[in-house]
Enzyme design. Structure first.
Site, PDB file in Angstrom:
ATOM      1  N   SER A  73       0.343  -1.128  -0.038  1.00 49.73           N
ATOM      2  CA  SER A  73       0.015  -0.088  -0.057  1.00 49.73           C
ATOM      3  C   SER A  73       1.449   1.328   0.065  1.00 49.73           C
ATOM      4  O   SER A  73       2.149   1.062   0.220  1.00 49.73           O
ATOM      5  CB  SER A  73      -0.688  -0.219   1.098  1.00 49.73           C
ATOM      6  OG  SER A  73      -1.521   0.781   1.419  1.00 49.73           O
ATOM      7  N   TYR A  80      -1.875  -1.535  11.086  1.00 52.02           N
ATOM      8  CA  TYR A  80      -2.950  -1.919   9.497  1.00 52.02           C
ATOM      9  C   TYR A  80      -1.360  -1.420   8.497  1.00 52.02           C
ATOM     10  O   TYR A  80      -0.365  -2.426   8.382  1.00 52.02           O
ATOM     11  CB  TYR A  80      -3.471  -0.762   8.935  1.00 52.02           C
ATOM     12  CG  TYR A  80      -4.066  -1.508   7.117  1.00 52.02           C
ATOM     13  CD1 TYR A  80      -3.811  -2.573   6.603  1.00 52.02           C
ATOM     14  CD2 TYR A  80      -3.608  -0.286   6.655  1.00 52.02           C
ATOM     15  CE1 TYR A  80      -4.299  -2.283   5.349  1.00 52.02           C
ATOM     16  CE2 TYR A  80      -3.346  -0.220   5.282  1.00 52.02           C
ATOM     17  CZ  TYR A  80      -3.692  -0.875   4.601  1.00 52.02           C
ATOM     18  OH  TYR A  80      -3.571  -1.248   3.324  1.00 52.02           O
ATOM     19  N   LYS A 113       2.069  -4.157   6.480  1.00 57.28           N
ATOM     20  CA  LYS A 113       2.395  -3.698   4.965  1.00 57.28           C
ATOM     21  C   LYS A 113       3.948  -3.368   5.375  1.00 57.28           C
ATOM     22  O   LYS A 113       4.380  -3.892   4.681  1.00 57.28           O
ATOM     23  CB  LYS A 113       1.676  -2.357   4.313  1.00 57.28           C
ATOM     24  CG  LYS A 113       0.703  -2.881   4.364  1.00 57.28           C
ATOM     25  CD  LYS A 113      -0.185  -4.532   3.553  1.00 57.28           C
ATOM     26  CE  LYS A 113      -1.119  -4.455   3.353  1.00 57.28           C
ATOM     27  NZ  LYS A 113      -2.188  -5.765   2.592  1.00 57.28           N
TER      28      LYS A 113
HETATM   29  N1  UFG Z   1     -13.075  10.461   2.953  1.00 58.32           N
HETATM   30  C1  UFG Z   1     -14.492  11.268   3.713  1.00 58.32           C
HETATM   31  N2  UFG Z   1     -15.509  10.997   3.658  1.00 58.32           N
HETATM   32  C2  UFG Z   1     -15.718  10.583   4.037  1.00 58.32           C
HETATM   33  C3  UFG Z   1     -14.569   8.838   3.862  1.00 58.32           C
HETATM   34  C4  UFG Z   1     -13.287   9.319   3.154  1.00 58.32           C
HETATM   35  O1  UFG Z   1     -13.371  13.189   2.798  1.00 58.32           O
HETATM   36  O2  UFG Z   1     -16.755   9.491   4.356  1.00 58.32           O
HETATM   37  C5  UFG Z   1     -11.583  11.025   2.622  1.00 58.32           C
HETATM   38  C6  UFG Z   1     -10.843  11.511   3.276  1.00 58.32           C
HETATM   39  O3  UFG Z   1     -10.682  12.172   4.044  1.00 58.32           O
HETATM   40  C7  UFG Z   1      -9.722  11.171   2.326  1.00 58.32           C
HETATM   41  C8  UFG Z   1      -9.956  10.399   0.498  1.00 58.32           C
HETATM   42  O4  UFG Z   1     -11.875  11.208   0.976  1.00 58.32           O
HETATM   43  O5  UFG Z   1      -8.929  12.306   2.019  1.00 58.32           O
HETATM   44  C9  UFG Z   1      -9.743   9.300   0.880  1.00 58.32           C
HETATM   45  O6  UFG Z   1     -10.468   8.464   2.148  1.00 58.32           O
HETATM   46  P1  UFG Z   1     -10.190   6.490   2.141  1.00 58.32           P
HETATM   47  O7  UFG Z   1     -10.948   6.208   3.341  1.00 58.32           O
HETATM   48  O8  UFG Z   1     -11.822   5.740   0.783  1.00 58.32           O
HETATM   49  O9  UFG Z   1      -8.890   6.096   1.750  1.00 58.32           O
HETATM   50  P2  UFG Z   1      -7.269   6.919   2.722  1.00 58.32           P
HETATM   51  O10 UFG Z   1      -6.627   7.306   1.292  1.00 58.32           O
HETATM   52  O11 UFG Z   1      -7.585   7.372   3.379  1.00 58.32           O
HETATM   53  O12 UFG Z   1      -6.922   4.717   2.620  1.00 58.32           O
HETATM   54  C10 UFG Z   1      -7.228   4.228   1.936  1.00 58.32           C
HETATM   55  C11 UFG Z   1      -6.920   2.801   1.862  1.00 58.32           C
HETATM   56  C12 UFG Z   1      -6.385   2.361   3.389  1.00 58.32           C
HETATM   57  C13 UFG Z   1      -4.695   2.616   2.711  1.00 58.32           C
HETATM   58  C14 UFG Z   1      -5.004   4.064   2.842  1.00 58.32           C
HETATM   59  C15 UFG Z   1      -3.329   4.378   1.667  1.00 58.32           C
HETATM   60  O13 UFG Z   1      -8.522   2.500   2.549  1.00 58.32           O
HETATM   61  O14 UFG Z   1      -6.375   1.119   3.461  1.00 58.32           O
HETATM   62  O15 UFG Z   1      -4.954   4.588   1.059  1.00 58.32           O
HETATM   63  O16 UFG Z   1      -3.073   5.740   2.046  1.00 58.32           O
HETATM   64  F1  UFG Z   1      -3.626   2.954   3.963  1.00 58.32           F
END
Ligand code: UFG
Length: 340
Positions: free
Chosen positions: A123, A148, A152
């Site tokens: 990741s 988590y 990785k």
């Molecule tokens: N977001 C919102 N509202 C929500 C969900 C997410 O605004 O309800 C925003 C988050 O704050 C972030 C973006 O959308 O800015 C993406 O969020 P995600 O949760 O979809 O993805 P992340 O980048 O946080 O996480 C993903 C994977 C993880 C991994 C990570 C690595 O889900 O497993 O990328 O950076 F670790």
């Protein structure tokens, strides 16, 4: 035969489809802890083929060894792992136990049965908040912000060390950015259990009416529109990279034994851009509000894909619009299928 662990999961199932389409024999091991057996029907409906399926936990070394004893495994693609950041903070030992023991059991079995190739699901979380963008594979690994993420990093190290000790083993770790979307057939897709943590399933569930409102976590970041930036990659594009990695190892092109590749589009999109793209491509208005920042969120991250483009000969092809449309079609298909 190619063994796909976690092959009924989100990325695993899309990769199984691509493997079957390419003519590989596939066996899946999955304990169904975060997936549904009905995914196999979707895989068969798309490909006309049925992979071998065994349901057990990779932490059970004796069951795993029996599997290797009874089946000729040529290579392994290892997806099976816990993946929820927040849950890992609440239950770190569960995460360390599951994600590390399953990998170690696999590596033991692969060495006992002389299986030479492993593709590992990693990741972009290993980069944390990168110092420069786009982030290349040479960027320093940052201290993990969650158990988590740490699993990785540790798993990559375990694989690297194992290869140094067993030079016949080769491995490619694929560092995913943000996988989204569903198979174009809408017969398989992401199946989050409970309230989704990730942006796109939250968007599709809100649009479908299952959730009242999407909370955009923070609009005061140092980005053009104030919301966080990610590299959203289509899950079928992502799946295809696994086949490229497998073929590279089968042709013994990776002399170094252990390689890592970023899998992204190379393009950053903000949360608001994702929402706008979703609304445009589906013609559905999304109910959303701005809310507080989510703790632990990286502000901006997107991939340099040069290494994967040049060495794996792989490139993401699908646009954000068509990928979001595929996620929406899947949400609709899935809700109708469980209603019947
Ligand atoms: N977001 C919102 N509202 C929500 C969900 C997410 O605004 O309800 C925003 C988050 O704050 C972030 C973006 O959308 O800015 C993406 O969020 P995600 O949760 O979809 O993805 P992340 O980048 O946080 O996480 C993903 C994977 C993880 C991994 C990570 C690595 O889900 O497993 O990328 O950076 F670790």
């Amino acid at each position: 035969m190619i063994l796909v662990t976690g092959g009924t999961g989100y990325i695993g199932s899309h990769t199984v489809v691509e493997l079957l389409n390419e003519g590989f024999d596939v066996a899946i091991i999955d304990n169904l802890s975060n997936s549904n057996i009905r995914v196999l029907e979707g895989i068969t409906a798309i490909t006309g083929k049925k992979p071998l399926f065994e349901q057990f936990d990779l932490c059970d070394a004796s069951l795993l060894n029996n599997f290797f004893k009874n089946n000729r495994v040529d290579a392994v693609i290892h997806f099976a792992a816990y993946k929820a950041v927040g849950e890992s903070v609440a239950s770190p030992l569960t995460y360390y136990h599951n994600n590390l023991v399953s990998l170690m059991n696999l590596l033991y079995a692969m060495s006992s049965y002389n299986v030479p190739a492993l593709v590992f699901s990693s990741s972009c979380t290993v980069y944390g908040e990168p110092d420069s963008l786009p982030v290349t594979e040479l960027a320093p690994i940052k201290t993990a912000t969650s158990p988590y993420g740490n699993t990785k990093q540790i798993c990559e190290e375990i694989i690297h060390d194992s290869i140094k000790a067993h030079p016949k083993l080769k491995s490619i770790a694929l560092r995913y950015f943000n996988p989204i979307g569903a198979h174009e057939s809408a017969l398989i897709g992401e199946l989050p259990i409970g309230v989704p943590n990730n942006l796109v399933p939250f968007i599709t569930q809100t649009a479908f009416g299952l959730r009242d409102c999407l909370k955009v976590f923070g609009n005061d970041y140092d980005t053009p529109d104030g919301t966080c930036i990610r590299d959203y990659i289509n899950v079928t594009d992502l799946a295809k990279a696994h086949i490229a990695a497998l073929k590279r190892m089968q042709k013994s092109e990776n002399e170094s034994g252990f390689e890592v590749f970023n899998l992204g589009t190379g393009m950053g999109s903000s949360v608001l851009e994702v929402i706008n793209s979703f609304e445009k491509t589906t013609s559905v208005r999304l109910n959303y509000i701005f809310a507080d920042r989510r703790s632990g969120d990286v502000v901006k991250v997107y991939a340099s894909t040069d290494k994967a483009n040049k060495i794996l000969g792989w490139k993401a092809e699908k646009s954000l619009d068509e990928t979001l449309l595929s996620a929406w079609k899947w949400e609709n298909f899935y809700r109708k299928s469980i209603a019947n």
